[in-house]
Design a protein around this motif. Sequence first.
Motif, PDB file in Angstrom:
ATOM      1  N   ALA A  75       0.834  -1.195   0.000  1.00 44.03           N
ATOM      2  CA  ALA A  75       0.000   0.000   0.000  1.00 44.03           C
ATOM      3  C   ALA A  75       0.869   1.245   0.000  1.00 44.03           C
ATOM      4  O   ALA A  75       1.968   1.247   0.551  1.00 44.03           O
ATOM      5  N   HIS A  77      -0.127   4.472   1.195  1.00 43.53           N
ATOM      6  CA  HIS A  77      -0.310   5.351   2.343  1.00 43.53           C
ATOM      7  C   HIS A  77      -0.466   4.625   3.669  1.00 43.53           C
ATOM      8  O   HIS A  77      -0.712   5.273   4.683  1.00 43.53           O
ATOM      9  N   ARG A  78      -0.355   3.327   3.682  1.00 38.95           N
ATOM     10  CA  ARG A  78      -0.501   2.558   4.920  1.00 38.95           C
ATOM     11  C   ARG A  78       0.614   1.526   5.004  1.00 38.95           C
ATOM     12  O   ARG A  78       1.147   1.093   3.984  1.00 38.95           O
ATOM     13  N   ILE A  80       0.909  -1.581   5.042  1.00 38.58           N
ATOM     14  CA  ILE A  80       0.415  -2.937   4.802  1.00 38.58           C
ATOM     15  C   ILE A  80       0.869  -3.444   3.440  1.00 38.58           C
ATOM     16  O   ILE A  80       1.163  -2.673   2.537  1.00 38.58           O
ATOM     17  N   ASN A  95       0.729  -6.299   8.211  1.00 39.63           N
ATOM     18  CA  ASN A  95       1.122  -4.984   8.710  1.00 39.63           C
ATOM     19  C   ASN A  95       2.609  -5.060   9.009  1.00 39.63           C
ATOM     20  O   ASN A  95       3.026  -5.798   9.905  1.00 39.63           O
TER      21      ASN A  95
END
Length: 115
Positions: A75, A77-78, A80, A95
Motif C-alpha cells: 500500500a 499510504h498505509r 500494509i 502490517n
Amino acid sequence: QDYRMISTLFSGRRANIVALDIADTEENVVLGFKNSDIGTMAFANIFIQREAKELTADVISRGFHCGAVTGLSAAVHRPIAATCCQTDCTVRVWNHLTNTCELGCTFLGEEPVSV
C-alpha cells in the motif's frame, strides 16, 4: 546484454526472492521469498549501503503460506502489504509495522495469481 551483480540481500536464511513491490513513495520495498517468508527493507538502503556486499531485510513473517508467494503488493499510504499463494489458495494482508497478519482469506476452488 550482460548484467553484473551489485549486492546481495540477506534475510537470515537462504531463499530466493520470487516477488517484490516498491511503494509509489519509494520508501519501502516488500519482498516475497520462495520459502514463504515475507520481508521489508527501506528502499534508500540499496543506495546508502552501496559498498556493502550484503543488504539486510527485516523478515515480517516466516512462512504462514503453505507454498511460495506468487503475488505481492504494498500500500502507498498505509504500512500494509498483501500476498497471495497459489498452493494454499490464500490471500493475506500484513502490517509491516506490527509484524502481524491482519487478514487472511482462502479461495476454495480458485488459485489467486495476483493481488
